[in-house]
Design a protein around this motif. Structure first.
Motif, PDB file in Angstrom:
ATOM      1  N   GLU A 208       1.431  -1.209  -0.116  1.00  0.00           N
ATOM      2  CA  GLU A 208      -0.329  -0.447  -0.122  1.00  0.00           C
ATOM      3  C   GLU A 208       1.394   1.445  -0.248  1.00  0.00           C
ATOM      4  O   GLU A 208       0.460   2.309  -0.725  1.00  0.00           O
ATOM      5  CB  GLU A 208      -0.750  -0.252   1.833  1.00  0.00           C
ATOM      6  N   TYR A 209       1.691   1.043   0.492  1.00  0.00           N
ATOM      7  CA  TYR A 209       2.723   2.363   0.513  1.00  0.00           C
ATOM      8  C   TYR A 209       3.535   2.460  -0.145  1.00  0.00           C
ATOM      9  O   TYR A 209       3.391   4.223  -0.692  1.00  0.00           O
ATOM     10  CB  TYR A 209       3.684   1.577   1.810  1.00  0.00           C
ATOM     11  N   LYS A 210       4.435   2.072  -1.202  1.00  0.00           N
ATOM     12  CA  LYS A 210       4.099   2.204  -1.981  1.00  0.00           C
ATOM     13  C   LYS A 210       3.468   2.555  -3.531  1.00  0.00           C
ATOM     14  O   LYS A 210       3.985   3.514  -4.269  1.00  0.00           O
ATOM     15  CB  LYS A 210       5.527   0.644  -2.828  1.00  0.00           C
ATOM     16  N   THR A 211       2.226   1.631  -3.336  1.00  0.00           N
ATOM     17  CA  THR A 211       1.670   2.323  -4.006  1.00  0.00           C
ATOM     18  C   THR A 211       0.880   4.224  -4.360  1.00  0.00           C
ATOM     19  O   THR A 211       1.410   4.464  -4.976  1.00  0.00           O
ATOM     20  CB  THR A 211       0.004   1.837  -4.124  1.00  0.00           C
ATOM     21  N   ALA A 212       1.185   4.573  -3.162  1.00  0.00           N
ATOM     22  CA  ALA A 212       0.381   4.886  -2.712  1.00  0.00           C
ATOM     23  C   ALA A 212       1.566   6.304  -3.019  1.00  0.00           C
ATOM     24  O   ALA A 212       1.961   7.577  -3.472  1.00  0.00           O
ATOM     25  CB  ALA A 212       0.244   6.036  -0.574  1.00  0.00           C
ATOM     26  N   MET A 213       3.476   6.221  -2.531  1.00  0.00           N
ATOM     27  CA  MET A 213       4.320   6.699  -2.948  1.00  0.00           C
ATOM     28  C   MET A 213       4.603   6.659  -4.921  1.00  0.00           C
ATOM     29  O   MET A 213       4.669   7.802  -5.308  1.00  0.00           O
ATOM     30  CB  MET A 213       6.201   5.608  -2.951  1.00  0.00           C
ATOM     31  N   TYR A 214       4.402   6.050  -5.413  1.00  0.00           N
ATOM     32  CA  TYR A 214       4.610   5.874  -6.876  1.00  0.00           C
ATOM     33  C   TYR A 214       3.076   6.807  -7.123  1.00  0.00           C
ATOM     34  O   TYR A 214       3.229   7.860  -7.979  1.00  0.00           O
ATOM     35  CB  TYR A 214       4.259   4.468  -7.579  1.00  0.00           C
ATOM     36  N   SER A 215       2.114   7.297  -6.469  1.00  0.00           N
ATOM     37  CA  SER A 215       1.411   7.776  -6.625  1.00  0.00           C
ATOM     38  C   SER A 215       1.460   9.979  -6.494  1.00  0.00           C
ATOM     39  O   SER A 215       1.035  11.351  -6.401  1.00  0.00           O
ATOM     40  CB  SER A 215       0.249   7.799  -6.841  1.00  0.00           C
ATOM     41  N   LEU A 216       3.132  10.208  -6.325  1.00  0.00           N
ATOM     42  CA  LEU A 216       3.194  11.654  -5.352  1.00  0.00           C
ATOM     43  C   LEU A 216       4.792  11.756  -5.624  1.00  0.00           C
ATOM     44  O   LEU A 216       5.314  11.027  -6.641  1.00  0.00           O
ATOM     45  CB  LEU A 216       3.237  11.477  -4.330  1.00  0.00           C
ATOM     46  N   ARG A 217       4.795  13.190  -6.071  1.00  0.00           N
ATOM     47  CA  ARG A 217       6.466  13.715  -6.004  1.00  0.00           C
ATOM     48  C   ARG A 217       7.112  12.922  -5.542  1.00  0.00           C
ATOM     49  O   ARG A 217       7.032  12.919  -4.344  1.00  0.00           O
ATOM     50  CB  ARG A 217       6.041  15.274  -6.870  1.00  0.00           C
ATOM     51  N   SER A 219       9.323  14.707  -3.921  1.00  0.00           N
ATOM     52  CA  SER A 219       9.698  15.174  -2.437  1.00  0.00           C
ATOM     53  C   SER A 219       8.273  15.313  -1.435  1.00  0.00           C
ATOM     54  O   SER A 219       8.558  15.546  -0.528  1.00  0.00           O
ATOM     55  CB  SER A 219       9.710  16.926  -3.401  1.00  0.00           C
ATOM     56  N   HIS A 220       7.492  15.003  -2.145  1.00  0.00           N
ATOM     57  CA  HIS A 220       6.638  14.401  -0.969  1.00  0.00           C
ATOM     58  C   HIS A 220       6.488  13.924   0.042  1.00  0.00           C
ATOM     59  O   HIS A 220       7.572  12.393  -0.053  1.00  0.00           O
ATOM     60  CB  HIS A 220       5.285  14.540  -1.816  1.00  0.00           C
ATOM     61  N   SER A 221       6.291  14.467   1.434  1.00  0.00           N
ATOM     62  CA  SER A 221       6.334  13.896   2.103  1.00  0.00           C
ATOM     63  C   SER A 221       5.954  12.688   2.439  1.00  0.00           C
ATOM     64  O   SER A 221       4.528  12.703   2.924  1.00  0.00           O
ATOM     65  CB  SER A 221       6.142  14.186   4.193  1.00  0.00           C
ATOM     66  N   ARG A 222       6.007  11.641   2.101  1.00  0.00           N
ATOM     67  CA  ARG A 222       4.912  10.455   2.373  1.00  0.00           C
ATOM     68  C   ARG A 222       3.997   9.527   3.722  1.00  0.00           C
ATOM     69  O   ARG A 222       3.411   9.539   3.637  1.00  0.00           O
ATOM     70  CB  ARG A 222       5.711   9.431   1.151  1.00  0.00           C
ATOM     71  N   LEU A 223       5.330   9.678   4.362  1.00  0.00           N
ATOM     72  CA  LEU A 223       4.473   8.850   5.540  1.00  0.00           C
ATOM     73  C   LEU A 223       3.676   9.988   6.055  1.00  0.00           C
ATOM     74  O   LEU A 223       2.390   9.380   6.368  1.00  0.00           O
ATOM     75  CB  LEU A 223       5.562   8.316   6.714  1.00  0.00           C
ATOM     76  N   GLU A 224       3.049  11.315   5.940  1.00  0.00           N
ATOM     77  CA  GLU A 224       2.496  11.854   6.082  1.00  0.00           C
ATOM     78  C   GLU A 224       0.812  11.455   5.727  1.00  0.00           C
ATOM     79  O   GLU A 224      -0.450  11.788   6.332  1.00  0.00           O
ATOM     80  CB  GLU A 224       2.133  13.656   5.470  1.00  0.00           C
ATOM     81  N   LEU A 225       0.875  11.094   4.278  1.00  0.00           N
ATOM     82  CA  LEU A 225      -0.669  10.400   3.900  1.00  0.00           C
ATOM     83  C   LEU A 225      -0.485   9.615   5.066  1.00  0.00           C
ATOM     84  O   LEU A 225      -1.864   8.623   5.313  1.00  0.00           O
ATOM     85  CB  LEU A 225      -0.098   9.491   3.060  1.00  0.00           C
ATOM     86  N   PHE A 226      -0.233   8.544   6.224  1.00  0.00           N
ATOM     87  CA  PHE A 226      -0.668   7.765   6.923  1.00  0.00           C
ATOM     88  C   PHE A 226      -1.170   8.303   8.467  1.00  0.00           C
ATOM     89  O   PHE A 226      -1.079   7.635   9.235  1.00  0.00           O
ATOM     90  CB  PHE A 226      -0.085   6.383   6.895  1.00  0.00           C
ATOM     91  N   HIS A 227      -0.701   9.869   8.440  1.00  0.00           N
ATOM     92  CA  HIS A 227      -0.613  10.372   9.525  1.00  0.00           C
ATOM     93  C   HIS A 227      -2.079  10.535  10.511  1.00  0.00           C
ATOM     94  O   HIS A 227      -3.233  10.407   9.538  1.00  0.00           O
ATOM     95  CB  HIS A 227      -0.152  11.732   9.371  1.00  0.00           C
ATOM     96  N   VAL A 228      -2.136   9.753  11.553  1.00  0.00           N
ATOM     97  CA  VAL A 228      -3.160  10.124  12.348  1.00  0.00           C
ATOM     98  C   VAL A 228      -3.650  11.617  12.788  1.00  0.00           C
ATOM     99  O   VAL A 228      -2.831  11.820  13.389  1.00  0.00           O
ATOM    100  CB  VAL A 228      -3.148   8.908  13.062  1.00  0.00           C
ATOM    101  N   ASP A 229      -4.450  12.340  12.569  1.00  0.00           N
ATOM    102  CA  ASP A 229      -4.910  13.466  13.102  1.00  0.00           C
ATOM    103  C   ASP A 229      -5.332  13.241  13.767  1.00  0.00           C
ATOM    104  O   ASP A 229      -5.337  12.695  14.770  1.00  0.00           O
ATOM    105  CB  ASP A 229      -5.892  14.122  12.302  1.00  0.00           C
ATOM    106  N   ASP A 230      -4.758  14.019  15.224  1.00  0.00           N
ATOM    107  CA  ASP A 230      -5.687  14.591  16.135  1.00  0.00           C
ATOM    108  C   ASP A 230      -6.742  13.890  16.617  1.00  0.00           C
ATOM    109  O   ASP A 230      -6.610  13.148  18.213  1.00  0.00           O
ATOM    110  CB  ASP A 230      -4.650  16.529  17.591  1.00  0.00           C
ATOM    111  N   ASP A 231      -7.233  14.754  16.015  1.00  0.00           N
ATOM    112  CA  ASP A 231      -8.608  14.081  16.523  1.00  0.00           C
ATOM    113  C   ASP A 231      -9.305  12.736  16.454  1.00  0.00           C
ATOM    114  O   ASP A 231     -10.364  12.107  16.102  1.00  0.00           O
ATOM    115  CB  ASP A 231     -10.059  14.673  15.951  1.00  0.00           C
TER     116      ASP A 231
END
Ligand SMILES: O=C(O)CCC(=O)C(=O)O
Ligand SMILES: [Fe+2]
Length: 240
Positions: A208-217, A219-231
């Protein structure tokens, strides 16, 4: 260029560097006090691990800009000075490999004696600054990857880096990227989660991470896509 383990020399190197990666991962597991200190290295020793070896070649700027020798050395002087004080590619350097973090678990880089690698680190005022990593052909540069950051819930950080190819001579680097199998599920280890440090990232597979990664530039902070919001309770999916 990706090497598909054709020659026995490459195979031997891959085996040796993989063992080194396992040793480093085991030390990290021990240092972090994991119940199973070999948990990280087990991920890369599975038969279907997705690890790879990459060889990068950065031709000298003179080849690209067709400068004569004097110009090359002037350019080298400018680039070195600028890189040491923050690195401005526009001032003579040329981006050889754009800003990014390595996505896998751990990267082991070996290069010739030509400078170029820079890491982004906060200076004493907390301002992000590009720092030159001095070339040392007898040493390994070890980089934590995004997956290790996620598994350790941010205790280990995957540092952003780039390459400025500005020297008179070509830079050559070999990087072993230690990765788990595609189906491996990545989520913060229980030892890394506390009331003060709740899970930062939602669980994902390496595929899943690789799929997300290849859809981004790059320089994108790719791990942020999976970041859990505070709320969020922990099941949310930011940016997806
Ligand atoms: O070639 C280098 O020195 C670094 C390249 C790099 O960061 C990469 O291939 O991920
Ligand atoms: Fe990299």
């Amino acid at each position: 260029m990706c090497v598909d383990a054709g020659s026995s020399v490459v195979n031997e190197y891959v085996e040796a560097v993989k063992q080194l990666a396992c040793d480093i991962l085991d030390l990290l597991g021990e240092g972090l006090g994991l119940e199973d200190p070999r948990l990280f290295s087990k991920l890369i020793t599975e038969t279907d691990s997705d690890s790879l070896l990459r060889i990068n070649h950065y031709p000298p700027s003179c080849t690209v800009h067709k400068l004569d020798h004097d110009d090359q050395c002037k350019l080298k002087g400018v680039a070195r000075t600028k890189a040491g004080s923050g690195g401005n590619p526009a001032a003579g350097g040329r981006i050889g490999f754009g800003e990014h973090s390595d996505p896998q678990l751990l990267s082991l880089l070996r290069a010739n004696d030509v400078d170029g690698l820079q890491v982004l680190l906060p200076d004493i005022n907390g301002k992000d600054t590009w720092i030159q990593v001095p070339a040392d052909s007898s040493a390994y540069f070890v980089n934590v990857g995004d997956l290790l950051q996620a598994l350790t819930n941010g205790r280990l950080v995957s540092v952003r880096h780039r390459v400025i190819a500005s020297a008179c001579r070509p830079r050559l680097s070999t990087i072993y990227f230690a990765a788990p199998p595609l189906h491996a599920r990545i989520s913060a280890l229980p030892e890394m989660v506390t009331a003060d440090s709740p899970p930062r990232y939602r669980s994902f597979t390496w595929a899943e991470y690789k799929t997300a990664m290849y859809s981004l530039r790059l320089s994108h902070s790719r791990l942020e896509l999976f970041h859990v919001d505070d709320d969020e309770s922990g099941n949310g999916s930011k940016g997806k």
